[in-house]
Design a protein around this motif. Structure first.
Motif, PDB file in Angstrom:
ATOM      1  N   PHE A  85       0.422  -0.916  -0.157  1.00  9.84           N
ATOM      2  CA  PHE A  85       0.124  -0.347  -0.194  1.00  9.84           C
ATOM      3  C   PHE A  85       1.119   1.321  -0.130  1.00  9.84           C
ATOM      4  O   PHE A  85       0.504   2.842  -0.397  1.00  9.84           O
ATOM      5  CB  PHE A  85      -1.121   0.375   1.227  1.00  9.84           C
ATOM      6  N   THR A  86       2.054   1.424   0.678  1.00  6.59           N
ATOM      7  CA  THR A  86       2.721   2.287   0.661  1.00  6.59           C
ATOM      8  C   THR A  86       3.295   2.711  -0.738  1.00  6.59           C
ATOM      9  O   THR A  86       3.336   3.933  -1.410  1.00  6.59           O
ATOM     10  CB  THR A  86       4.247   2.384   1.451  1.00  6.59           C
ATOM     11  N   VAL A  87       3.924   1.643  -1.309  1.00  5.79           N
ATOM     12  CA  VAL A  87       4.207   1.656  -3.158  1.00  5.79           C
ATOM     13  C   VAL A  87       2.597   2.023  -3.767  1.00  5.79           C
ATOM     14  O   VAL A  87       2.913   3.068  -4.671  1.00  5.79           O
ATOM     15  CB  VAL A  87       4.526   0.430  -3.724  1.00  5.79           C
ATOM     16  N   PHE A  88       1.307   1.284  -3.645  1.00  2.80           N
ATOM     17  CA  PHE A  88       0.442   1.958  -4.538  1.00  2.80           C
ATOM     18  C   PHE A  88      -0.148   3.801  -4.460  1.00  2.80           C
ATOM     19  O   PHE A  88       0.156   4.211  -5.020  1.00  2.80           O
ATOM     20  CB  PHE A  88      -0.841   0.974  -3.439  1.00  2.80           C
ATOM     21  N   PHE A  89       0.554   3.983  -3.166  1.00  6.22           N
ATOM     22  CA  PHE A  89      -0.394   4.806  -2.353  1.00  6.22           C
ATOM     23  C   PHE A  89       0.974   6.406  -3.280  1.00  6.22           C
ATOM     24  O   PHE A  89       0.647   7.155  -3.431  1.00  6.22           O
ATOM     25  CB  PHE A  89      -0.505   5.719  -1.264  1.00  6.22           C
ATOM     26  N   GLY A  96      -0.203  10.337 -11.570  1.00  4.82           N
ATOM     27  CA  GLY A  96      -1.515  10.890 -11.797  1.00  4.82           C
ATOM     28  C   GLY A  96      -2.734  10.175 -12.760  1.00  4.82           C
ATOM     29  O   GLY A  96      -2.975  11.044 -13.662  1.00  4.82           O
ATOM     30  N   ILE A  97      -2.818   9.403 -12.877  1.00  3.06           N
ATOM     31  CA  ILE A  97      -3.478   8.585 -13.205  1.00  3.06           C
ATOM     32  C   ILE A  97      -5.340   8.622 -13.079  1.00  3.06           C
ATOM     33  O   ILE A  97      -6.103   9.024 -13.667  1.00  3.06           O
ATOM     34  CB  ILE A  97      -3.807   6.697 -12.690  1.00  3.06           C
ATOM     35  N   TRP A  98      -5.335   9.841 -11.438  1.00  2.00           N
ATOM     36  CA  TRP A  98      -7.288  10.554 -11.281  1.00  2.00           C
ATOM     37  C   TRP A  98      -6.787  11.976 -11.252  1.00  2.00           C
ATOM     38  O   TRP A  98      -4.612  12.219 -11.395  1.00  2.00           O
ATOM     39  CB  TRP A  98      -7.021  10.271 -10.179  1.00  2.00           C
ATOM     40  N   LEU A 108      -3.469  10.263  -0.830  1.00  2.51           N
ATOM     41  CA  LEU A 108      -2.730   9.741  -1.181  1.00  2.51           C
ATOM     42  C   LEU A 108      -1.155   9.436   0.045  1.00  2.51           C
ATOM     43  O   LEU A 108      -0.909   7.961   0.008  1.00  2.51           O
ATOM     44  CB  LEU A 108      -2.417   9.110  -2.390  1.00  2.51           C
ATOM     45  N   LEU A 109      -0.191  10.630  -0.231  1.00  2.00           N
ATOM     46  CA  LEU A 109       1.332  10.997   0.431  1.00  2.00           C
ATOM     47  C   LEU A 109       0.955  10.595   1.981  1.00  2.00           C
ATOM     48  O   LEU A 109       1.323   9.726   2.864  1.00  2.00           O
ATOM     49  CB  LEU A 109       1.140  12.178   0.396  1.00  2.00           C
ATOM     50  N   GLY A 110      -0.498  10.792   2.298  1.00  2.00           N
ATOM     51  CA  GLY A 110      -0.533  10.151   4.222  1.00  2.00           C
ATOM     52  C   GLY A 110      -0.970   9.064   4.718  1.00  2.00           C
ATOM     53  O   GLY A 110      -0.327   8.456   5.649  1.00  2.00           O
TER      54      GLY A 110
END
Length: 130
Positions: A85-89, A96-98, A108-110
């Motif tokens: 999840f760290t990598v995913f976020f 910038g997919i969204w 996301l970074l939080g």
């Protein structure tokens, strides 16, 4: 049947239970307020629903794993999930997919910071196991 927390597994069990509660609680607004959150962050509503349900299930499963007599396998799986999840976020924030807003990037970074820190604490707890 669950074994009592021992001195060597205490940190890992505590970090897993803390993670389970915090992530599980986070799933509630993700499901209940997905539309509102999406409009403020740019993260799609479907992603909030998917993550919200996943977070609720994760909370229950990780809390249960923390109570097992052999906590090591569940601890390894939880650490791996936090690393993923760290990598995913971070990837979602950077790639910038969204169409993220500033709040979306911050969320996301939080999330990446949280999963990295709790995963590191869990890893320290895992290393303390005999």
């Amino acid at each position: 049947m669950t074994a009592p927390t021992t001195a060597t597994s205490g940190l890992l069990r505590y970090a897993m239970r803390l993670d389970a509660v915090l992530v599980g609680i986070t799933g509630i607004p993700f499901v209940a307020a997905a539309g509102w959150l999406s409009s403020h962050t740019g993260i799609p509503v479907a992603m909030y629903y998917a993550l919200g349900v996943f977070f609720l299930v994760y909370g229950v499963v990780v809390y249960w794993l923390a109570g097992l007599e052999r906590v090591r396998p569940g601890g390894i799986a939880t650490i791996a999930a936090n690393a993923a999840f760290t990598v995913f976020f971070v990837a979602e924030a950077v790639v910038g997919i969204w169409p993220l807003t500033g709040w979306g990037v911050a969320l996301l970074l939080g999330g990446a910071l949280y999963t990295a820190v709790i995963g590191a604490v869990q890893y320290i707890g895992l290393r303390r196991l005999a």
